[in-house]
Design a protein around this motif. Structure first.
Motif: not given
Lengths: 246, 359
Positions: B163-165, B325-331, B335-340
């Motif tokens: 997935q990371a790839r 998705q990238r962060l999830r596959s790496l960490y 790890a968390r990314i959110s946007w508002t």
């Protein structure tokens, strides 16, 4: 020979500069205005009625194509774009001239010569081409433009609750406000995603996502209850259509 | 199926061991000993299979000494008792079967009621053996579960690597943004006659940006400061294109400079901030980037003003989902990314477990 009035529409100052520079070689051309975004372009086109417009496609507020749709302008347009696969394909398909950024003075002059020719002609071959381009079938709308005297309303289709046909125009209801547009319901229906918008009745098109429930009103007729509480009649064929989707 | 065979074989062996013990202890015949022990062992095998659930109900990470002792001990004592009952029952039943088999329905004969005579020390021995077998079963199941978990973890790791790839490839594909490149070239073309020095500066910035992009995207992790430098090159180019409409304010705390992040995580956010934010504003605006460390975390916030009337093509969030998705596959979930988005601003917040580059 009359001077040719030109409007330059591009949100980048440098891109406009370049066109100005290339135009310097053509003394019979007068730059009557410049617009930084789509809405400004619509205003200026209406006010100035220029002979020729250099029109960027990817712009804030409104795209170049939407500017044409709103102004009803169908001739004397040279599109400029950096990269837009969809638009380029459409242009090629309809033989509409466009300039691909970055472009040279030679290429620019060629496009201009072409434009001069079509401006001189009374019957414009570009007109039909642009008309066709704007009604390209198969491309689904994601927002609807409504012109209301000086104002332009842009309504994202997802926010649209329902559309009602009324005589020669349609009434679009979104966020509890309604807007009138001269278009037929079938025409609009054809431009919307059939999985999201269903013609439940001869005069009604509803957004499935804003539908709350369907209730039986009499023995064999139904009524759609929208989230806002609005009740919309469902015809027999409309009921079949909605059942197929849900 | 093969697993079941092995399992039954193991219990068969247990039966033989019990039989051997009985033969040596109570001086009974091998025939009676085996006849007594093997069926009981096989049946008990099914009871002991429950050890799997006992093990699973108490995963490794939740085991406290006392709790484990109580649960495992209790389960094995209970099973030991069941085993003993089973022994008695079979002892009786087996004799009854043997009797009717040998002598027909003649129940008058006054033979022994049981197959073997179970004395008190034998009962104790059987009970202990039952408990022991159960404990052994727990141990074996534990090992098997651990092996299974390991295999699962391995597979998950392999999956997330794939997935990371994929995500990396996606990043590579998106970062060669043709729009950006062609528009920049158009700006350079315009600048050559108006301001040749600016044209040269822009050419150099563009070259630097692409060179760094290529160098960084090959790596798995890069120090934040490298990514920031990439963003600065990108902003420099966009500032030439959009003029004073585009302002930026980047502040990175000292401790955050060396924190490691996956490459091309922030640059797409800056690109979005321009494309879907600043560009739509007639007056322009400022993109704010803040990076700092707090405890074991690196926090990055990117904020940009947006048009109050979200009439324009608001992004579809695909780029951000891709980053997610990238962060999830790496960490994983760490790890968390959110946007508002509120009426005036679009804010992206990223939190990554802190790891510092070793220089």
């Amino acid at each position: 020979m009359n001077p040719i009035n030109v409007l330059i529409v591009d949100d980048e100052e440098l891109a406009r500069c370049l066109i100005r520079e290339y135009l310097r070689a053509h003394p019979d051309i007068v730059i009557v205005g410049e617009a930084e975004h789509g809405l400004d372009a619509v205003k200026q086109i209406n006010a100035l009625n220029p002979d020729l417009i250099f029109l960027d496609i990817q712009m804030p507020k409104l795209t170049g194509l939407e500017v044409l749709e709103l102004t009803g302008r169908q001739a004397g347009v040279i599109f400029t774009t950096a990269y837009d696969q969809y638009a380029l394909k459409a242009f090629d398909l309809h033989a509409i001239d466009y300039l691909l950024k970055p472009f040279s003075q030679t290429r620019f002059d060629e496009a201009l010569a072409q434009a001069r020719k079509s401006i001189a002609q009374l019957v414009n071959p570009q007109a039909t081409a642009i008309q066709q381009l704007l009604s390209v079938p198969g491309k689904l709308l994601d927002r609807i433009l409504i012109r209301d005297r000086t104002q332009v309303h842009v309504i994202p289709v997802d926010k649209m609750e329902y559309v009602e046909a009324q005589d020669d125009y349609i009434s679009i209801v979104s966020d509890a406000k309604s807007y009138l547009k001269t278009q037929s319901l079938s025409e609009l229906e054809a431009q919307l995603d059939p999985k999201k918008f269903v013609r439940v009745h001869r005069s009604y098109l509803i957004n499935i996502e804003q539908l709350k429930s369907i209730e039986r009103s009499t023995k064999d007729s139904h009524v759609a209850i929208m989230r806002s509480g609005k009740q919309i009649p469902i015809s027999r064929t409309g009921y079949e259509r909605i059942r197929q989707i849900m | 199926m093969r697993k079941l065979m092995w399992y039954l074989m193991a219990w068969l062996l247990a039966g033989v061991v019990i039989a051997a013990l009985l033969v040596t202890m109570a001086n009974i015949s091998w025939g009676a000993g085996l006849g007594f022990a093997i069926p009981v062992s096989l049946i008990y095998g099914f009871v002991a299979a429950s050890a799997f659930y006992v093990c699973r109900s108490l995963p490794f990470e939740k085991r406290q000494f006392l709790l484990t002792l109580v649960i495992f001990g209790g389960a094995s004592l209970l099973s030991g008792l069941m085993w003993l009952l089973l022994c008695y029952a079979w002892n009786y039943l087996a004799q009854a079967i043997r009797h009717s088999f040998l002598y027909g329905a003649d129940t008058d004969s006054n033979l022994t009621v049981n197959l073997i005579v179970i004395t008190q020390p034998m009962s104790v021995m059987l009970f202990v053996a039952g408990c022991g077998f159960y404990l052994l079963s727990i141990l074996v199941h534990d090992v098997l579960i651990a092996l299974d978990n390991m295999r699962l973890a391995d597979r998950r790791a392999a999956e997330s690597r794939v997935q990371a790839r994929d995500a990396e490839l996606q990043v590579l594909r998106t970062q060669i943004n043709p729009h950006f490149l062609f528009n920049s070239l158009n700006s350079i073309s315009a600048l050559t006659s108006i301001d040749p020095i600016a044209a040269r500066t822009m050419t150099l910035e563009l070259a630097q940006f692409f060179r760094q992009t290529l160098a960084l995207s090959e790596k798995e992790q890069i120090p934040l400061t490298d990514e920031i430098s990439l963003c600065r090159h990108f902003l420099a180019i966009e500032k030439i294109r959009f003029g004073k409409k585009l302002q930026s304010d980047i502040q990175v705390s000292d401790t955050a400079q060396t924190a490691l992040i996956p490459p091309m995580l922030l640059q797409p956010c800056i690109e979005n901030a321009i494309k879907h934010g600043i560009r739509d504003l007639t007056e322009g605006g400022t993109i704010t980037l803040r990076a700092m460390t707090r405890g074991d975390w690196l926090h990055v916030t990117i904020e940009n003003p947006v048009d109050i009337n979200p009439s324009t093509t608001v992004g579809n969030g695909l780029g951000l989902k891709n980053s997610q998705q990238r962060l999830r596959s790496l960490y994983g979930e760490k790890a968390r990314i959110s946007w508002t988005r509120n009426t005036e601003f679009f804010i992206v917040e990223i939190a990554i477990p802190l790891s510092i580059v070793n220089l």
